[in-house]
Design an enzyme around this catalytic site. Structure first.
Site, mmCIF file in Angstrom:
data_model
loop_
_atom_site.group_PDB
_atom_site.id
_atom_site.type_symbol
_atom_site.label_atom_id
_atom_site.label_comp_id
_atom_site.label_asym_id
_atom_site.label_seq_id
_atom_site.Cartn_x
_atom_site.Cartn_y
_atom_site.Cartn_z
ATOM 1 N N SER A 5 8.060 7.889 7.104
ATOM 2 C CA SER A 5 8.013 7.111 5.853
ATOM 3 C C SER A 5 9.083 7.627 4.907
ATOM 4 O O SER A 5 9.487 8.796 4.991
ATOM 5 C CB SER A 5 6.642 7.272 5.188
ATOM 6 N N ASP A 63 -9.068 7.464 19.590
ATOM 7 C CA ASP A 63 -8.886 7.918 18.207
ATOM 8 C C ASP A 63 -7.877 9.055 18.214
ATOM 9 O O ASP A 63 -8.163 10.145 18.734
ATOM 10 C CB ASP A 63 -10.243 8.388 17.664
ATOM 11 N N ILE A 88 3.216 -3.000 11.461
ATOM 12 C CA ILE A 88 4.491 -2.519 11.994
ATOM 13 C C ILE A 88 4.425 -2.393 13.519
ATOM 14 O O ILE A 88 5.396 -2.678 14.223
ATOM 15 C CB ILE A 88 4.879 -1.185 11.321
ATOM 16 N N THR A 116 2.446 -5.218 5.280
ATOM 17 C CA THR A 116 1.576 -5.138 6.466
ATOM 18 C C THR A 116 0.121 -5.192 5.992
ATOM 19 O O THR A 116 -0.140 -5.128 4.782
ATOM 20 C CB THR A 116 1.784 -3.796 7.214
ATOM 21 N N THR A 139 6.781 -1.925 2.968
ATOM 22 C CA THR A 139 6.746 -2.905 4.059
ATOM 23 C C THR A 139 5.442 -3.696 3.965
ATOM 24 O O THR A 139 4.373 -3.116 3.752
ATOM 25 C CB THR A 139 6.832 -2.183 5.421
ATOM 26 N N TYR A 195 -0.055 12.920 2.237
ATOM 27 C CA TYR A 195 0.742 11.962 3.039
ATOM 28 C C TYR A 195 2.216 12.348 3.102
ATOM 29 O O TYR A 195 2.809 12.376 4.189
ATOM 30 C CB TYR A 195 0.565 10.564 2.451
HETATM 31 N N1 LIG Z 1 3.446 -0.479 5.338
HETATM 32 C C1 LIG Z 1 4.244 0.348 4.682
HETATM 33 O O1 LIG Z 1 4.692 0.044 3.538
HETATM 34 C C2 LIG Z 1 4.640 1.666 5.308
HETATM 35 C C3 LIG Z 1 5.640 2.405 4.662
HETATM 36 C C4 LIG Z 1 6.038 3.615 5.218
HETATM 37 C C5 LIG Z 1 5.459 4.057 6.393
HETATM 38 N N2 LIG Z 1 4.485 3.328 7.005
HETATM 39 C C6 LIG Z 1 3.909 3.870 8.240
HETATM 40 O O2 LIG Z 1 3.998 2.881 9.245
HETATM 41 C C7 LIG Z 1 2.974 3.067 10.208
HETATM 42 C C8 LIG Z 1 2.263 1.741 10.451
HETATM 43 O O3 LIG Z 1 1.660 1.311 9.248
HETATM 44 P P1 LIG Z 1 1.286 -0.213 8.931
HETATM 45 O O4 LIG Z 1 1.761 -0.496 7.562
HETATM 46 O O5 LIG Z 1 1.678 -1.092 10.059
HETATM 47 O O6 LIG Z 1 -0.302 -0.076 8.839
HETATM 48 P P2 LIG Z 1 -1.498 -0.805 9.622
HETATM 49 O O7 LIG Z 1 -1.220 -2.265 9.743
HETATM 50 O O8 LIG Z 1 -2.734 -0.360 8.955
HETATM 51 O O9 LIG Z 1 -1.370 -0.151 11.071
HETATM 52 C C9 LIG Z 1 -1.694 1.212 11.287
HETATM 53 C C10 LIG Z 1 -2.278 1.342 12.670
HETATM 54 O O10 LIG Z 1 -2.650 2.707 12.859
HETATM 55 C C11 LIG Z 1 -3.773 2.715 13.713
HETATM 56 N N3 LIG Z 1 -4.653 3.848 13.457
HETATM 57 C C12 LIG Z 1 -5.114 4.269 12.253
HETATM 58 N N4 LIG Z 1 -5.957 5.305 12.415
HETATM 59 C C13 LIG Z 1 -6.031 5.526 13.768
HETATM 60 C C14 LIG Z 1 -6.725 6.447 14.583
HETATM 61 N N5 LIG Z 1 -7.538 7.396 14.047
HETATM 62 N N6 LIG Z 1 -6.584 6.383 15.932
HETATM 63 C C15 LIG Z 1 -5.776 5.453 16.489
HETATM 64 N N7 LIG Z 1 -5.062 4.552 15.781
HETATM 65 C C16 LIG Z 1 -5.204 4.595 14.428
HETATM 66 C C17 LIG Z 1 -4.547 1.453 13.419
HETATM 67 O O11 LIG Z 1 -5.072 1.031 14.677
HETATM 68 P P3 LIG Z 1 -6.411 0.117 14.778
HETATM 69 O O12 LIG Z 1 -6.072 -1.158 14.056
HETATM 70 O O13 LIG Z 1 -6.604 -0.040 16.225
HETATM 71 O O14 LIG Z 1 -7.506 0.910 14.093
HETATM 72 C C18 LIG Z 1 -3.523 0.501 12.841
HETATM 73 O O15 LIG Z 1 -3.239 -0.557 13.743
HETATM 74 C C19 LIG Z 1 2.081 4.187 9.652
HETATM 75 O O16 LIG Z 1 2.423 5.400 10.285
HETATM 76 C C20 LIG Z 1 2.436 4.229 8.185
HETATM 77 O O17 LIG Z 1 2.213 5.512 7.627
HETATM 78 C C21 LIG Z 1 4.069 2.143 6.475
#
Ligand SMILES: NC(=O)c1ccc[n+]([C@@H]2O[C@H](COP(=O)([O-])OP(=O)(O)OC[C@H]3O[C@@H](n4cnc5c(N)ncnc54)[C@H](OP(=O)(O)O)[C@@H]3O)[C@@H](O)[C@H]2O)c1
Length: 284
Positions: free
Chosen positions: A157, A79, A27, A205, A203, A170
């Site tokens: 979310s 972090d 995202i 990802t 989503t 969560y």
């Molecule tokens: N995908 C879905 O279906 C969905 C649905 C609802 C909400 N969301 C929310 O959308 C957001 C993005 O999710 P996504 O699906 O794009 O997941 P993702 O591809 O795993 O991306 C999450 C990002 O968070 C970063 N992150 C995790 N732990 C961290 C830490 N301790 N310090 C700094 N950065 C950290 C990671 O950075 P690094 O790669 O640099 O470690 C990663 O790039 C999240 O808040 C998630 O809860 C997602």
């Protein structure tokens, strides 16, 4: 009633400086490219401070793509479960790009866990990552955002609006995040800072990719979404860019659900009710 004709202006819009956390994730990438597309439409120069947890080839690759798309960009790392590193990320962004005009808190994660035996450490980690980090970064960015009359947009979310059993803290953490955004909107509105949340549904990802490798699961999930498909990062990105930008100048304290309609689909699933769409009939 008379209307005055607006005076045509050729002034270049103010430069944008957006800090995006989790920028190299699914995202996060969608958000970065949507911000650039919006800036291009508005004729505004844009600098992106792309935040990641640590240096990586993935981040370097993203920075090259952002520059190719027309932005200036810098990678910043830390972090966000550590408050000191949250503050440092904001300082890194400022050192390389000046005052922020938009803080986008997207980084976060979920993980399985039942409340009955959830370790307190896992509860704390979930809140530190998804909720406390946003509070600390927003507080650190506040003086800059006062100067720019900027915005904060957090990625929450649909699980922050509807309980998500089996996912530990969560839902509670994202619900708290939504309320944090509403509270900041109230406390900081007088300074011109707008604060909103986006609530994605399912989503596609890297976080969720393993689920969609099973075609049967993917089809079953799609069948629950009135719009008939799983969300893509650009669906969320465009919404964040809108809320962060000038088009949302009078919107604050809101959470916008971007889920293809699934959150409101529950009552149609009760058997025996007239008008219940047949499961699996969602159009492609
Ligand atoms: N995908 C879905 O279906 C969905 C649905 C609802 C909400 N969301 C929310 O959308 C957001 C993005 O999710 P996504 O699906 O794009 O997941 P993702 O591809 O795993 O991306 C999450 C990002 O968070 C970063 N992150 C995790 N732990 C961290 C830490 N301790 N310090 C700094 N950065 C950290 C990671 O950075 P690094 O790669 O640099 O470690 C990663 O790039 C999240 O808040 C998630 O809860 C997602």
């Amino acid at each position: 009633m008379t209307h005055s004709t607006p005076t045509p202006t050729t002034a270049t819009p103010a430069p944008i400086h957006a800090l995006v956390t989790g920028a190299a994730g699914g995202i996060g990438r969608g958000i970065c490219f949507a911000l650039i597309a919006q800036a291009r439409r508005d004729g505004a120069p844009i600098h992106i401070s792309a935040a990641a947890s640590a240096p990586s080839e993935k981040l370097d690759h993203l920075l090259a793509e952002l520059r190719a798309a027309g932005a200036t960009a810098q990678g910043i790392t830390g972090d966000i479960t550590d408050p000191a590193q949250c503050v440092d990320l904001v300082a890194q962004a400022h050192a390389g790009g000046g005052d922020l005009t938009a803080l986008v808190c997207n980084a976060g994660a979920s993980g399985p866990g039942r409340l009955v035996d959830l370790p307190v450490a896992q509860w704390d980690h979930t809140f530190h990552l998804n909720t406390r980090s946003v509070f600390v970064m927003a507080q650190a960015a506040y003086p800059q955002l006062v100067r720019t009359r900027g915005s904060i947009t957090a990625v929450a979310s649909m699980s922050g609006l509807t309980p998500h059993p089996g996912y530990g803290g969560y839902s509670a953490a994202k619900a708290a995040l939504i309320m944090l955004c509403r509270q900041m909107a109230q406390e900081w509105g007088a300074e011109g800072i707008r604060v909103n949340a986006v609530c994605p549904g399912m989503t596609h990802t890297p976080l969720t990719a393993p689920v969609y490798t099973d075609p049967a699961v993917k089809t079953q999930r799609e069948s629950l979404v009135p719009l008939g498909r799983i969300g893509q990062p650009e669906d969320i990105g465009r919404t964040v860019a809108f809320l962060a930008g000038p088009g949302a100048a009078y919107i604050t304290g809101q959470s916008l659900v971007v889920d293809g309609g699934i959150s409101d689909h529950m009552l149609t699933m009760i058997p025996g009710r007239p008008g219940r769409p047949p499961i699996g009939s969602a159009p492609k």
